[in-house]
Design an enzyme around this catalytic site. Sequence first.
Site, PDB file in Angstrom:
ATOM      1  N   HIS A   1       0.683  -1.161  -0.055  1.00  0.00           N
ATOM      2  CA  HIS A   1       0.162  -0.111   0.025  1.00  0.00           C
ATOM      3  C   HIS A   1       0.980   1.202  -0.134  1.00  0.00           C
ATOM      4  CE1 HIS A   1      -3.848  -2.285   1.057  1.00  0.00           C
ATOM      5  NE2 HIS A   1      -2.887  -3.001   1.339  1.00  0.00           N
TER       6      HIS A   1
ATOM      7  N   ASP B   1      -5.776   5.534   1.511  1.00  0.00           N
ATOM      8  CA  ASP B   1      -6.030   4.316   1.081  1.00  0.00           C
ATOM      9  C   ASP B   1      -7.342   3.971   1.356  1.00  0.00           C
ATOM     10  OD1 ASP B   1      -5.849   1.292   1.168  1.00  0.00           O
ATOM     11  OD2 ASP B   1      -3.570   1.966   1.066  1.00  0.00           O
TER      12      ASP B   1
END
Length: 510
Positions: free
Chosen positions: A56, A153
């Site tokens: 990520h 995110d």
Amino acid sequence: MENPSPNYIIIRFSVFSSPFSSPPQTNHLPHREKDEEMEEPLESHVLVLPFPAQGHIKPLLCLAKVLATSGLRVTFLNTHHNHRRILPRDPCFSPSPLLCFESISDGLPDNHPRSLERLEELVLSIKTEMKAHLREFLLRKRVQFPVTCIIADGIMSIGIDVAEELGIPVISFRTYSACCLWTYLCIPTFILEGKLPFPDDDLDKEFHGLPGAEGLLRRRDLPSICRSKIDSKLYRYFIDENIAMTRACALIINTFDALEAPMLSHLAPIFSDVYTIGPLHALATQSNVGQFSGRSESVSSLWIEDRSCMVWLDSQAPRSVVYVSFGSLVKIAIDQLMEFWHGLVNCGRPFLWVLREDVILGEKEENVKSLLSELKVTSQTRCLVDWAPQEEVLAHPAIGGFLTHNGWNSTMESIAAGIPMICWPRIADQQINSRWVSEVWKIGLDMKDTCDRSTIDKMVNILMEDKKEEIMKSMARISALASDSIGPEGSSLRNLERLMENIRKIGRTS
């Protein structure tokens, strides 16, 4: 079945009572209250908030670099734990005045392993402790350089929660593929219709009901959480996080239009704006100038790269080497490791294998170190390293195939480099990615849920010999589309420009 609207999805998901859930809200663009004394608009200042894991951090840091290179002020907010792992050791990277690295606590003690096996502890701490630290950080920033936009995110809904509270526009960034995101958003409907959980253990049974994918999926091709108990905290956490994304004012996906147009068409009615800007790592490399000339892989890696493998690759014949990596999180049993070892040795082809020190599950540390030291003896036909500069490896002329876990970063990097894949997915989005690789794009072979030396040997030879021409033809076409997407007239580059202009508009109207 028609494309469900955001409200439809959220209402259907209300069959759960989740400890992680926030009250359902509809799609909207949060508005900042203007300070009556403020005469000039705020300078655009983007806060980038990644989930604290390698897969990520990397794409979001690529995006942060691209935005800063284009003149936007960006703050990249890591956890203390990951901040310490990345920055101090990288001499190749010097931050720009427009790209600032800061960190907050994830709420866990320093000695917590933050491993996949203890993921529930991490996500619970994120939803409680880290959320409070994020709010405090943003309030402090208001005095220095007020944040005008948050890019969070897709599984960090704390960014959406705090942004709504403070009146800051928020954009969600999905590190998965569009096909996986669409599948996740439909899971509440699958549960309501009795398709999940599976009524029996037959994972080869066809799965019906995902719009746009009829006749394509088996049960085993769905994201890994579909094999879990639906009342588990992690199950509900990941579903809640994907539903929370629909509250953001826009969505960014690391993909490109020509690759996933059918799935993107299902997402369009759910999100007010969708920006497809992949392959993002290639866009970041393309924009690397001046102070951003460092390699994007090294500046975003939680692992120290062993570059000796590049020297070894230089000694190999073109398109002869199998590159093997299962990413930064997955662990495997020792018997699985040995099956891969024997399968790779038996196939008779040179291989480069990334074997992290923590890759073996459930074994004593001294036993693992002893085994890995025996295996990690470089020879003419094999090279094993703790971590490799993957983008450079895939671009090397010696690489002929990639045995991968099919994390989305690895899949996109393989497509951009034109390297066909053997897929061995383990968690999250990897199962559905591998199905698209093999059956939709036809740029690899799917080996999911199989781990024996004879199959590994067979798959390598099929990829590198028997079906080489057929698969490479498909890969060449897909890879060319990826390259076109970031070209001067490419869809991803245009979407990136549109994204940056909208971020600037937000700053001007704040």
